[in-house]
Design a protein around this motif. Structure first.
Motif, PDB file in Angstrom:
ATOM      1  N   UNK A   7       0.846  -1.168   0.000  1.00  0.00           N
ATOM      2  CA  UNK A   7       0.000   0.000   0.000  1.00  0.00           C
ATOM      3  C   UNK A   7       0.889   1.226   0.000  1.00  0.00           C
ATOM      4  N   UNK A   8       0.390   2.386  -0.443  1.00  0.00           N
ATOM      5  CA  UNK A   8       1.171   3.583  -0.430  1.00  0.00           C
ATOM      6  C   UNK A   8       1.587   3.937   0.980  1.00  0.00           C
ATOM      7  N   UNK A   9       2.709   4.635   1.087  1.00  0.00           N
ATOM      8  CA  UNK A   9       3.190   5.040   2.401  1.00  0.00           C
ATOM      9  C   UNK A   9       2.165   5.916   3.085  1.00  0.00           C
ATOM     10  N   UNK A  10       1.933   5.701   4.357  1.00  0.00           N
ATOM     11  CA  UNK A  10       0.905   6.421   5.082  1.00  0.00           C
ATOM     12  C   UNK A  10       1.507   7.427   6.055  1.00  0.00           C
ATOM     13  N   UNK A  11       2.719   7.841   5.796  1.00  0.00           N
ATOM     14  CA  UNK A  11       3.298   8.874   6.620  1.00  0.00           C
ATOM     15  C   UNK A  11       4.275   8.326   7.622  1.00  0.00           C
ATOM     16  N   UNK A  12       5.377   9.061   7.827  1.00  0.00           N
ATOM     17  CA  UNK A  12       6.417   8.577   8.712  1.00  0.00           C
ATOM     18  C   UNK A  12       6.135   8.784  10.177  1.00  0.00           C
ATOM     19  N   UNK A  13       5.291   9.779  10.516  1.00  0.00           N
ATOM     20  CA  UNK A  13       5.065  10.089  11.925  1.00  0.00           C
ATOM     21  C   UNK A  13       4.442   8.902  12.654  1.00  0.00           C
ATOM     22  N   UNK A 420       8.329 -17.597   4.381  1.00  0.00           N
ATOM     23  CA  UNK A 420       7.357 -16.516   4.425  1.00  0.00           C
ATOM     24  C   UNK A 420       7.091 -16.185   5.890  1.00  0.00           C
ATOM     25  N   UNK A 421       7.053 -14.911   6.199  1.00  0.00           N
ATOM     26  CA  UNK A 421       6.763 -14.466   7.559  1.00  0.00           C
ATOM     27  C   UNK A 421       5.519 -13.589   7.538  1.00  0.00           C
ATOM     28  N   UNK A 422       4.556 -13.941   8.374  1.00  0.00           N
ATOM     29  CA  UNK A 422       3.399 -13.076   8.595  1.00  0.00           C
ATOM     30  C   UNK A 422       3.709 -12.272   9.852  1.00  0.00           C
ATOM     31  N   UNK A 423       3.874 -10.973   9.694  1.00  0.00           N
ATOM     32  CA  UNK A 423       4.332 -10.141  10.804  1.00  0.00           C
ATOM     33  C   UNK A 423       3.246  -9.174  11.245  1.00  0.00           C
ATOM     34  N   UNK A 424       3.148  -8.979  12.549  1.00  0.00           N
ATOM     35  CA  UNK A 424       2.248  -7.963  13.091  1.00  0.00           C
ATOM     36  C   UNK A 424       2.972  -7.247  14.217  1.00  0.00           C
ATOM     37  N   UNK A 425       2.243  -6.398  14.901  1.00  0.00           N
ATOM     38  CA  UNK A 425       2.864  -5.554  15.909  1.00  0.00           C
ATOM     39  C   UNK A 425       3.520  -6.365  17.012  1.00  0.00           C
ATOM     40  N   UNK A 426       2.789  -7.340  17.539  1.00  0.00           N
ATOM     41  CA  UNK A 426       3.307  -8.117  18.661  1.00  0.00           C
ATOM     42  C   UNK A 426       3.792  -9.493  18.262  1.00  0.00           C
ATOM     43  N   UNK A 470      -0.313  -6.323   7.752  1.00  0.00           N
ATOM     44  CA  UNK A 470      -1.451  -5.448   7.526  1.00  0.00           C
ATOM     45  C   UNK A 470      -0.941  -4.193   6.841  1.00  0.00           C
ATOM     46  N   UNK A 471      -1.782  -3.602   5.997  1.00  0.00           N
ATOM     47  CA  UNK A 471      -1.340  -2.481   5.174  1.00  0.00           C
ATOM     48  C   UNK A 471      -0.837  -1.300   6.014  1.00  0.00           C
ATOM     49  N   UNK A 487       3.885  -7.959   0.956  1.00  0.00           N
ATOM     50  CA  UNK A 487       2.488  -8.044   0.538  1.00  0.00           C
ATOM     51  C   UNK A 487       1.625  -7.489   1.661  1.00  0.00           C
ATOM     52  N   UNK A 488       0.771  -6.520   1.328  1.00  0.00           N
ATOM     53  CA  UNK A 488      -0.098  -5.886   2.317  1.00  0.00           C
ATOM     54  C   UNK A 488      -1.494  -6.476   2.244  1.00  0.00           C
TER      55      UNK A 488
END
Length: 672
Positions: A7-13, A420-426, A470-471, A487-488
């Protein structure tokens, strides 16, 4: 790797905020089992614990009597209230948990090196001894400081130590530096964090006294759906809540973020009043969120309809207000945020209040979300990529037709994909579920050589072939693994992107029995066999004046070309009733249902241009391409068509073409 599907970049902040929040929460999450153990021991064995209260009822003892008047043996010893033994509860919260956090933080900062963890633990112990409150915040400071500083010190003499002296230097440098940091922690960090905790506690007390704590949901709920949930809960509320629980026996802070009510109310509304895939997947998501405690499962539903944030905010505020009214809270963090974990950590005196907070928050969230969803009359955005992705989402799987129209949306690999790695926050909840779904699809496709695992983004390394996120988390993943395909996805349960990943593996892992059929070059698809798009199937002056007539015209060309049986045209109309095939940018691609595959004799495409655009469900369709896909032979041409219709100059050439050959020339002119 040749390209990425992101997906397009959603901002660095936001990425930086997520990284910092994740760094804090990642010191707590690996040790959450220890928190749960402490919470269970507390819930069972302290003076007001479940076993104690049951014993009072069984032996006709009145609650609140001085513990010296009766003895529960090992129960009172474990709880530390028999006046003789120290018990387990106090030492665990005072020493074990902070030191574990400090060790984890130090190890993280030293690139997962145990040496950094040891120095971080020593530094944390100094802060623990120098304060009278649990040193969770101190551990989050001293632990990473110990690991980072030890890493820098080791770099000074790296490669300069004489052989045979390495162990001596390493052990004494870690010991000496750990001692110094422990002293600093004792005199500085401990006192600083004690004052900070006192101030934070006063703020919470002020909000409670002024009945303002429910307003925290205005900030917490939007932050959660931006995948800051773990950062908020375990990075902020867990340290503050644990300190309050030690003093008061419970804390309302453990339920501000972890209350499963707002999420289950939202998902119930989608299950009853949602549309398409959202409606179909909501019941399963509700079970996973409410019982499994994986709150990330409902975030995509909110992102799909951002106005539903109002529902979860009001639901969250209702839950907080309910706990304030009943003076209820939890003894320890509810992790994961499951109703089971919530009940296990609820003291007997708070059980009713906590349960009502979940029920009422779910009810408010459901009612508001239901009104929003029932009043929603929005149409799809007139954008090729968005409309194509929406079409696939409504179908619940990748389409060989529409999937190829996601111009540049499918990644391309230049080597075999083995991991393949499915990655999320935690790296625990949503990624585990997504990895399970994707792993089954990969295995069903016959690729036993490919491993699919789940990880936290912070643990990613640049040695993985493909990363699924996730995107909203893709930007962070790309920083950790820049060489991988990315892949998002926007739906953990039934994303059409999973099928794209399987197809990518089919294409890249062309070895042995799993080797896919070689794809014919574009020239053969146009000029040779099979004739997917022949000059006779191109009409530059369509006569239809409405959608149904245009479908009939495109379908008739497919029949005349010998690509399909006449019954296929009826299936094209049937498909249009369930899902619009208008792609945006003046393009529609009518095609049959999956059940009509038997009516396809061979792959074919028809091309009709209209001088006056046809009204296609309120959208102007200038180009109508009838599609009949018997296999994958047509995908290459569809990819070229996708590139054409995202290129204004190419679309202008098609609009100005005066012959079928000129149309073929425009389509042939686009190179991968």
């Amino acid at each position: 790797m040749a390209s990425t599907a992101t997906a397009p970049s959603r901002g660095g902040a936001r990425v930086h905020v997520q990284r910092f929040g994740t760094f804090l929460s990642n010191m707590v999450l690996p040790n959450i089992g220890a928190f749960i153990a402490w919470g269970l021991i507390t819930a069972l064995f302290i003076q007001a614990g479940w076993i104690t209260l049951i014993g009072e009822k069984l032996f006709d003892k009145k609650p609140g009597l001085d513990p010296g008047q009766y003895d529960y043996g090992f129960v009172s010893q474990l709880g530390g209230w028999d006046g003789v033994h120290g018990g387990i509860v106090g030492p665990m919260i005072t020493y074990l948990l902070p030191v574990l956090i400090g060790y984890t933080g130090g190890r993280m900062m030293y690139n997962d090196n145990i040496r950094g963890g040891v120095v971080g633990a020593i530094a944390t112990m100094g802060a623990v001894a120098g304060a009278s409150v649990p040193m969770f915040l101190g551990a989050m400071i001293m632990g990473p400081l110990g690991g980072w500083s030890m890493k820098k010190i080791d770099a000074i003499w790296d490669g300069k130590i004489k052989p045979g002296f390495e162990m001596l230097v390493n052990n004494f440098s870690a010991g000496i530096w750990g001692m110094i940091l422990a002293i600093v922690g004792f005199f500085v960090a401990g006192q600083f964090v004690e004052k900070f905790s006192e101030g934070a506690g006063n703020v919470v007390d002020f909000l409670v006294d002024k009945n303002l704590l429910p307003l925290a949901s205005v900030f917490v709920e939007p932050a959660k759906v931006l995948f800051l949930n773990n950062a908020i809960n375990h990075g902020v509320f867990t340290p503050l809540g644990t300190t309050e629980a030690v003093e008061k026996g419970k804390s309302i802070l453990f339920l501000i973020e972890a209350n499963p009510g707002p999420g289950v109310g939202l998902l119930l509304a989608f299950a009853l009043f949602g549309k398409g895939l959202a409606k179909a997947s909501a019941p399963g998501a509700m079970l996973i969120q409410f019982v499994g405690g994986i709150h990330e499962i409902y975030f995509p539903f909110v992102l799909m309809k951002p106005v539903t944030l109002v529902a979860v905010i009001c639901g969250g505020a209702t839950g907080v207000a309910t706990n304030m009214v009943f003076d209820s809270g939890l003894r320890a963090p509810a992790a994961p945020g499951s109703i089971i974990a919530v009940w296990l950590q609820a003291p007997a005196s708070s059980f009713v209040g906590v349960t009502l907070s979940v029920i009422l928050s779910a009810t408010v969230s459901f009612l508001i979300a239901s009104v929003i969803l029932k009043a929603d009359r929005s149409e799809a955005v007139d954008d090729l990529a968005h409309a194509t992705a929406q079409m696939e989402a409504n179908k619940g799987k990748a389409s060989s037709v529409s999937g190829a129209l996601l111009g540049g949306g499918t990644a391309v690999a230049t080597k075999e994909i083995r991991n393949i790695v499915f990655a999320c926050d935690a790296g625990m909840g949503s990624s585990a579920m997504g990895a399970s779904v994707l792993r089954k699809k990969i295995q069903d496709a016959g690729h036993g050589e490919v491993t699919v695992v789940n990880k936290a983004i912070s643990n990613l390394r640049d040695d993985v072939d493909l990363v699924v996120t996730h995107q909203d988390l893709t930007d962070r993943a790309k920083q950790k693994a820049p060489s991988a395909i990315h892949v998002s996805v926007d739906n953990f349960m039934a994303s059409p992107k999973y099928d794209e990943v399987v197809e990518l593996v089919n294409q890249s892992n062309s070895v042995g029995a799993n080797a896919p059929k070689a794809e014919a070059p574009l020239g053969a698809l146009v000029d040779g066999e099979p004739d997917v798009l022949s000059p006779s199937s191109i009409v530059l002056g369509g006569t239809a004046r409405d959608r149904d007539s245009a479908i009939e015209e495109a379908g008739r060309l497919l029949v005349e070309a010998g690509s399909v049986d006449p019954s296929y045209v009826a299936a094209m109309h049937e498909r249009e009733k369930s899902v619009s095939t208008f792609m945006g940018n003046g393009l529609a691609i009518p095609h049959g249902t999956n059940e009509a595959k038997g009516a396809i004799r061979r792959t074919g495409i028809s091309f009709v241009r209209y001088d006056e655009p046809v009204d296609w469900n309120g959208k102007p369709a200038e180009f109508v391409l009838g599609i009949a896909g018997a296999g994958n032979d047509h995908l290459a041409l569809l990819s070229k068509i996708a590139e054409v219709f995202t290129d204004k100059d190419r679309v202008a050439q098609l609009r100005a073409a005066r012959s079928a050959d000129e149309v073929l020339e425009v389509l042939e002119g686009v190179r991968a």
